[in-house]
Every structure is written in structure tokens, then in C-alpha cells.
Design a protein around this motif. Structure first.
Motif, mmCIF file in Angstrom:
data_model
loop_
_atom_site.group_PDB
_atom_site.id
_atom_site.type_symbol
_atom_site.label_atom_id
_atom_site.label_comp_id
_atom_site.label_asym_id
_atom_site.label_seq_id
_atom_site.Cartn_x
_atom_site.Cartn_y
_atom_site.Cartn_z
ATOM 1 N N VAL A 145 0.844 -1.192 0.000
ATOM 2 C CA VAL A 145 0.000 0.000 0.000
ATOM 3 C C VAL A 145 0.880 1.242 0.000
ATOM 4 N N VAL A 146 0.569 2.180 -0.892
ATOM 5 C CA VAL A 146 1.275 3.465 -0.925
ATOM 6 C C VAL A 146 0.350 4.548 -0.401
ATOM 7 N N TYR A 147 0.887 5.360 0.497
ATOM 8 C CA TYR A 147 0.144 6.499 1.036
ATOM 9 C C TYR A 147 0.786 7.777 0.510
ATOM 10 N N VAL A 148 0.007 8.587 -0.219
ATOM 11 C CA VAL A 148 0.502 9.848 -0.794
ATOM 12 C C VAL A 148 -0.286 10.990 -0.154
ATOM 13 N N PRO A 149 0.325 11.741 0.756
ATOM 14 C CA PRO A 149 -0.379 12.851 1.405
ATOM 15 C C PRO A 149 -0.191 14.151 0.644
ATOM 16 N N ALA A 150 -1.251 14.929 0.521
ATOM 17 C CA ALA A 150 -1.157 16.220 -0.180
ATOM 18 C C ALA A 150 -2.082 17.212 0.511
ATOM 19 N N ARG A 151 -1.571 17.849 1.535
ATOM 20 C CA ARG A 151 -2.404 18.812 2.243
ATOM 21 C C ARG A 151 -2.471 20.124 1.457
ATOM 22 N N SER A 152 -3.485 20.905 1.753
ATOM 23 C CA SER A 152 -3.729 22.128 0.970
ATOM 24 C C SER A 152 -3.127 23.370 1.616
ATOM 25 N N ASP B 248 -0.189 -2.564 -4.843
ATOM 26 C CA ASP B 248 -1.572 -3.050 -4.900
ATOM 27 C C ASP B 248 -2.598 -1.935 -4.705
ATOM 28 N N THR B 249 -2.276 -0.981 -3.825
ATOM 29 C CA THR B 249 -3.229 0.072 -3.487
ATOM 30 C C THR B 249 -2.494 1.390 -3.349
ATOM 31 N N VAL B 250 -3.099 2.461 -3.886
ATOM 32 C CA VAL B 250 -2.551 3.810 -3.740
ATOM 33 C C VAL B 250 -3.592 4.642 -3.003
ATOM 34 N N ILE B 251 -3.250 5.080 -1.795
ATOM 35 C CA ILE B 251 -4.138 5.943 -1.015
ATOM 36 C C ILE B 251 -3.711 7.388 -1.219
ATOM 37 N N PHE B 252 -4.572 8.178 -1.841
ATOM 38 C CA PHE B 252 -4.320 9.611 -1.972
ATOM 39 C C PHE B 252 -5.081 10.305 -0.864
ATOM 40 N N SER B 253 -4.354 11.009 0.001
ATOM 41 C CA SER B 253 -4.945 11.584 1.204
ATOM 42 C C SER B 253 -4.785 13.097 1.201
ATOM 43 N N SER B 254 -5.871 13.809 1.498
ATOM 44 C CA SER B 254 -5.819 15.259 1.532
ATOM 45 C C SER B 254 -6.903 15.802 2.449
ATOM 46 N N ASP B 255 -6.694 17.032 2.901
ATOM 47 C CA ASP B 255 -7.736 17.738 3.639
ATOM 48 C C ASP B 255 -8.612 18.558 2.700
ATOM 49 N N SER B 256 -8.338 18.474 1.393
ATOM 50 C CA SER B 256 -9.078 19.249 0.395
ATOM 51 C C SER B 256 -9.955 18.335 -0.448
ATOM 52 N N GLN B 257 -11.260 18.547 -0.392
ATOM 53 C CA GLN B 257 -12.157 17.761 -1.232
ATOM 54 C C GLN B 257 -11.917 18.074 -2.704
ATOM 55 N N GLU B 258 -11.517 19.311 -2.990
ATOM 56 C CA GLU B 258 -11.207 19.681 -4.378
ATOM 57 C C GLU B 258 -10.041 18.847 -4.900
ATOM 58 N N TYR B 259 -9.006 18.664 -4.084
ATOM 59 C CA TYR B 259 -7.872 17.835 -4.489
ATOM 60 C C TYR B 259 -8.322 16.407 -4.759
ATOM 61 N N LEU B 260 -9.136 15.877 -3.861
ATOM 62 C CA LEU B 260 -9.610 14.496 -4.027
ATOM 63 C C LEU B 260 -10.428 14.356 -5.305
ATOM 64 N N ASP B 261 -11.286 15.344 -5.575
ATOM 65 C CA ASP B 261 -12.124 15.288 -6.773
ATOM 66 C C ASP B 261 -11.273 15.339 -8.040
ATOM 67 N N LEU C 133 -9.325 7.075 -2.135
ATOM 68 C CA LEU C 133 -9.271 8.460 -1.681
ATOM 69 C C LEU C 133 -9.516 8.524 -0.178
ATOM 70 N N HIS C 134 -8.785 9.413 0.480
ATOM 71 C CA HIS C 134 -8.880 9.512 1.936
ATOM 72 C C HIS C 134 -8.920 10.982 2.325
ATOM 73 N N LEU C 135 -10.006 11.380 2.988
ATOM 74 C CA LEU C 135 -10.184 12.768 3.402
ATOM 75 C C LEU C 135 -9.764 12.937 4.850
ATOM 76 N N ARG C 136 -8.816 13.858 5.074
ATOM 77 C CA ARG C 136 -8.413 14.219 6.429
ATOM 78 C C ARG C 136 -9.078 15.529 6.827
ATOM 79 N N THR C 137 -9.177 15.774 8.118
ATOM 80 C CA THR C 137 -9.661 17.068 8.583
ATOM 81 C C THR C 137 -8.524 18.084 8.490
ATOM 82 N N ALA C 138 -8.876 19.356 8.563
ATOM 83 C CA ALA C 138 -7.852 20.399 8.543
ATOM 84 C C ALA C 138 -6.908 20.255 9.730
ATOM 85 N N GLU C 139 -7.446 19.836 10.866
ATOM 86 C CA GLU C 139 -6.609 19.648 12.051
ATOM 87 C C GLU C 139 -5.632 18.494 11.846
ATOM 88 N N GLN C 140 -6.083 17.424 11.226
ATOM 89 C CA GLN C 140 -5.218 16.266 10.983
ATOM 90 C C GLN C 140 -4.115 16.579 9.977
#
Length: 237
Positions: free
Chosen positions: A4-11, A44-57, A70-77
Motif C-alpha cells: 500500500v502506498v500512502y501519498v499525502p497532499a495537504r492544501s 496493490d493500493t494507492v491511497i491519496f490523502s488530503s484535507d481538500s475535497q477539491e484535491y480528491l475530486d 481516496l482519503h479525506l483528512r480534517t484540517a486539524e489532521q
């Protein structure tokens, strides 16, 4: 067991606004990382994680690969004071199975390629240890010094046997030192639930990469350097 790959991209980047989606050679910065992990056969799996719904979309629209989650984080997280390893340790039960092999690939390191990812995975399998990618400093770290707080020009060497004091100032004579470059981190899923593992570097070995593929984008100057590299294909093997 999955890889599993986790790719974080906060806004909330402060130095370069919306950095993760700024175009690098005409392609959003984070897409360089997504392209490399989707091109890696072992994933096998790529998790794209962001606090921005626009990024996820945007990612959902531009990538139809069934490996994508797709994985949505809160702004605090996703706050700038939140340490990524600590966040993953707290949320591991929602993201990975203990038996999974977990990679973290930061979007600010755009020039790691699928061969780097596969080689780092091979190192992990061979050693059974965590892996973190590195590159050499572009100048010998032994020449480092701390400046004093006052205005009288005082300074202190960063190492006790500093060549600045010994006079051995030929750079060719200095031992090469490396630093993490953010391109690839690898851990077992169970590591994130192990209290004795407090960072990506505990019980882990380095995977060295050349500096040309280790550009880490944190400032506008870094972006300009990356544009030059991408525009001339200097990062290609």
C-alpha cells in the motif's frame, strides 16, 4: 498481505500556496508522484490523502486506476504542526492491515521513479527492515557552523573535529554524508501500532538516490530548479 502506498497532499502550504497542485512542466506536482507509484508493478493500493475535497475530486477525475483509494483528512489532521508518522500511527487501523507493506511517498519529491520504488521495496524484502530514501548533501557537512545570537561574529562548529579548526579544508578529503529526501519511506503495517517505533528511521536502512532525482520542493526557488530539471529531462535515467 498487500503493498500500500500512502501519498499525502495537504492544501495548507505556507511557503508556496497550493504547492501540491501547482504545475511542474505542465503537470500538477503531486501527479508526478502518483504517476510513479501507479507505474510500479508491485503496488496493490494507492491511497491519496488530503484535507481538500477539491484535491480528491481532481485526482478521482484524472485517475481511473482501480488501485486508487481516496482519503479525506480534517484540517486539524493535516495541520503544519502534525507529524506525518504520528498521524499514521494514530490512524493505521483505518488505513492498513498489520501484515501490509506500507510506503509513504511525499509529493514534494517529484523525481523518484518506479525503478526507485521497486528497488526500495527489494531492499525492504531483503533486510526485513524499514527503508528511507536518501541523497548526499551537495556540500560536506563537516564545514557546518552555528552563528552566535549576538552581533559580534561568534560561531561554533557543528562537529568537534571540524576541518575549519584542523585546517583540513580540502572538500575531496571529507566523508560524504546523506540526508533523507522524502521520496520513499517503507514500514510494515504493524510498525505503526508498535510503541517502540517512533519514526520512519527506527530499525530502518537507507536507500541512496542521486541528487538529481532527490529535489525536494519547499520554496519557489526549489520549484524553479525542478522546472529546469523537468524541462531538460535531467532526472531521466
Amino acid at each position: 498481505m498487500s503493498v500500500v502506498v500512502y501519498v499525502p497532499a495537504r492544501s495548507g502550504s505556507k511557503r508556496v500556496q497550493n504547492k501540491n497542485f501547482l504545475p511542474l512542466a505542465g503537470r500538477p506536482l503531486v501527479y508526478w508522484t502518483l504517476d510513479s507509484v501507479f507505474a510500479t508493478p508491485s503496488i496493490d493500493t494507492v491511497i491519496f490523502s488530503s484535507d481538500s475535497q477539491e484535491y480528491l475530486d481532481r485526482v478521482a477525475q484524472d485517475y481511473s486506476d482501480p488501485k486508487l483509494k481516496l482519503h479525506l483528512r480534517t484540517a486539524e489532521q493535516a495541520g503544519d504542526k502534525v507529524k506525518l508518522f504520528d498521524y499514521l500511527a494514530a490512524e493505521a487501523h483505518n488505513l492498513f492491515a498489520p501484515e501490509d507493506t506500507v510506503l509513504v511517498c511525499l509529493p514534494t519529491a517529484p523525481f523518484r521513479d518506479a525503478q526507485d520504488v521497486e528497488a526500495a521495496l527489494a531492499l525492504h524484502r531483503r533486510t526485513g527492515l524499514g527503508v528511507f530514501s536518501t541523497c548526499a548533501f551537495d556540500f560536506p557537512v563537516a564545514f557546518g557552523l552555528y552563528l552566535g545570537d549576538g552581533e559580534d561574529g561568534d560561531w561554533t562548529p557543528t562537529v568537534p573535529d571540524s576541518p575549519l579548526l584542523s585546517g583540513d579544508t580540502r572538500s575531496q578529503d571529507q566523508r560524504e554524508a546523506h540526508h533523507p529526501n522524502g521520496a520513499v519511506y517503507i514500514r510494515r503495517g504493524s510498525d505503526f501500532q508498535d510503541a517502540s517505533v517512533t519514526s520512519f528511521f527506527v530499525d530502518a536502512v537507507p536507500y541512496p538516490m542521486p541528487r538529481i532525482r532527490s529535489v525536494d520542493i519547499d520554496t519557489k526557488t526549489d520549484f524553479a530548479i525542478a522546472e529546469l530539471i523537468a524541462g531538460t529531462n535531467l532526472h531521466r535515467r
